[in-house]
Design an enzyme around this catalytic site. Structure first.
Site, PDB file in Angstrom:
ATOM      1  N   LYS A 135      41.171  42.516  32.194  1.00  0.00           N
ATOM      2  CA  LYS A 135      40.453  43.419  33.102  1.00  0.00           C
ATOM      3  C   LYS A 135      41.425  44.159  34.018  1.00  0.00           C
ATOM      4  O   LYS A 135      41.161  45.314  34.389  1.00  0.00           O
ATOM      5  CB  LYS A 135      39.424  42.641  33.899  1.00  0.00           C
ATOM      6  CG  LYS A 135      38.306  42.003  33.064  1.00  0.00           C
ATOM      7  CD  LYS A 135      37.375  43.060  32.467  1.00  0.00           C
ATOM      8  CE  LYS A 135      37.601  43.372  31.033  1.00  0.00           C
ATOM      9  NZ  LYS A 135      36.652  44.392  30.510  1.00  0.00           N
ATOM     10  N   SER A 151      36.245  44.678  35.730  1.00  0.00           N
ATOM     11  CA  SER A 151      35.577  43.574  36.419  1.00  0.00           C
ATOM     12  C   SER A 151      36.348  43.234  37.677  1.00  0.00           C
ATOM     13  O   SER A 151      37.571  43.446  37.748  1.00  0.00           O
ATOM     14  CB  SER A 151      35.511  42.344  35.506  1.00  0.00           C
ATOM     15  OG  SER A 151      35.153  41.186  36.238  1.00  0.00           O
ATOM     16  N   ILE A 198      24.660  45.645  29.398  1.00  0.00           N
ATOM     17  CA  ILE A 198      24.653  46.885  30.176  1.00  0.00           C
ATOM     18  C   ILE A 198      24.967  48.097  29.308  1.00  0.00           C
ATOM     19  O   ILE A 198      24.569  49.217  29.633  1.00  0.00           O
ATOM     20  CB  ILE A 198      25.610  46.810  31.385  1.00  0.00           C
ATOM     21  CG1 ILE A 198      27.066  46.602  30.949  1.00  0.00           C
ATOM     22  CG2 ILE A 198      25.185  45.729  32.353  1.00  0.00           C
ATOM     23  CD1 ILE A 198      28.050  46.677  32.121  1.00  0.00           C
ATOM     24  N   TYR A 247      41.126  36.560  30.444  1.00  0.00           N
ATOM     25  CA  TYR A 247      40.087  37.571  30.641  1.00  0.00           C
ATOM     26  C   TYR A 247      40.405  38.427  31.862  1.00  0.00           C
ATOM     27  O   TYR A 247      40.317  39.666  31.812  1.00  0.00           O
ATOM     28  CB  TYR A 247      38.722  36.895  30.810  1.00  0.00           C
ATOM     29  CG  TYR A 247      37.609  37.871  31.110  1.00  0.00           C
ATOM     30  CD1 TYR A 247      37.066  38.673  30.096  1.00  0.00           C
ATOM     31  CD2 TYR A 247      37.105  38.002  32.404  1.00  0.00           C
ATOM     32  CE1 TYR A 247      36.052  39.574  30.375  1.00  0.00           C
ATOM     33  CE2 TYR A 247      36.094  38.912  32.684  1.00  0.00           C
ATOM     34  CZ  TYR A 247      35.570  39.690  31.658  1.00  0.00           C
ATOM     35  OH  TYR A 247      34.564  40.595  31.949  1.00  0.00           O
TER      36      TYR A 247
END
Length: 318
Positions: A206, A170, A48, A202
């Site tokens: 985030k 996220s 992205i 992870y």
């Protein structure tokens, strides 16, 4: 046979409903042009980030591709230049896993570029390990590197106001938590290596992105520099390139059917970067091109302030 056809028809109908409702998502509707504006996008050689770079270059922006791998970045530079038709796309080397590299990038940028209107902290990694400075890999790349980069460039952003900082987070942040004792002891968000441990770390990183944005907005009040965090959606991109190959094959049908492509996945980033009149929403979290309410842990003032102070120490700003 008729029953089989009915089942297939229902299954196809359900898929298209799910796809159109949850996968395809909203699109950035801004028609804003960016001639004379300068943008930095980290991790813009793929996924992205690369798609965002193409869109902003088409709008007339000078786009700085801030990437670690020179070969991949130069290939992306050729692609982005060809697709956008812009000659105002530049590669500058940045390794978010090295604080020295972050400082060098900021120094070189500030010497060579007059403006900074948009800083898009897009790069991310889904992998355990250690950075060159001994930090947990996902802590260092997903949070600390961007924290340092943003702070080193804040004065230029203020000079070019109104300007924006975009932190790509996220929905995984909902599963995250920050154990400051573990962070202090290990300079990492977690040390396990199982698939579940990696996902947890992870998710923690985030959550750091969302809390960083929350605290940054408070510190930027009155400067006309605003900031936003976002969930781009589940993207069929290279984020999972370090994942076990067997698991990638196992989940490939789900990825192909239900994950967004990079063009769709870039829409909320573009919305936060371009949409007019977002200033009153500085510090907020977006998904599907709309502001979303986050849980209490993602807007905890004390945790956000403590994370900021710890981050300053870990990257040598205090």
């Amino acid at each position: 046979m008729s029953a089989f056809i009915l089942i297939v028809g229902v299954a196809i109908g359900v898929y298209f409903f799910v796809y159109n409702t949850f996968v395809r998502g909203a699109r950035c509707r801004s028609k804003v042009k960016l001639h004379g504006k300068t943008v930095i996008i980290t991790g813009s050689n793929t996924g992205i980030g690369k798609t965002t770079a193409v869109d902003l270059a088409k709008r007339g922006a000078r786009v700085i591709l801030a990437c670690r791998d020179q070969r991949r970045a130069e290939a992306a530079l050729r692609d982005i230049t060809a697709e956008s038709g812009s000659s105002e796309v530049v590669y500058m080397q940045l390794d978010l896993g090295s604080l020295e590299s972050v400082r060098s990038f900021a120094e070189n940028f500030l010497k060579s570029e007059r403006r900074l209107d948009l800083l898009i902290n897009n790069a991310g990694i889904f992998k355990q390990g250690r950075t060159k400075d001994g930090l947990g890999m996902m802590l260092g790349v997903n949070h600390i590197g961007h924290f340092l980069l943003t702070n080193l460039l804040l004065d230029r952003l203020k000079q070019c106001r109104p300007s924006r900082v975009i932190n790509v987070s996220s929905a995984a942040h909902n599963f995250g938590s920050i154990d400051f004792d573990v962070l202090s002891a290990h300079k990492a968000l977690g040390v396990g290596t199982s698939h579940l441990d990696v996902f947890r770390v992870y998710s923690d990183s985030k959550l750091c992105n969302v809390l960083f944005t929350h605290e940054l907005a408070k510190r930027l009040e009155g400067t006309n520099v605003t900031c936003y965090s976002l969930h781009p959606g589940a993207i069929n991109s290279e984020l999972s390139r370090y994942t076990n190959p067997f698991l990638k094959v196992l989940f490939m049908p789900i990825t192909l059917l239900f994950f967004k492509d990079t063009k769709t996945g870039a829409q909320t980033t573009l919305h936060c970067a371009l949409q007019e009149h977002l200033e009153p929403l500085s510090g907020r979290y977006f998904s599907n091109c709309a502001v979303k309410k986050v849980s209490a842990k993602a807007r905890d003032d004390a945790a956000a302030r403590k994370l900021w102070e710890v981050s300053e120490r870990l990257c040598g700003l205090s």
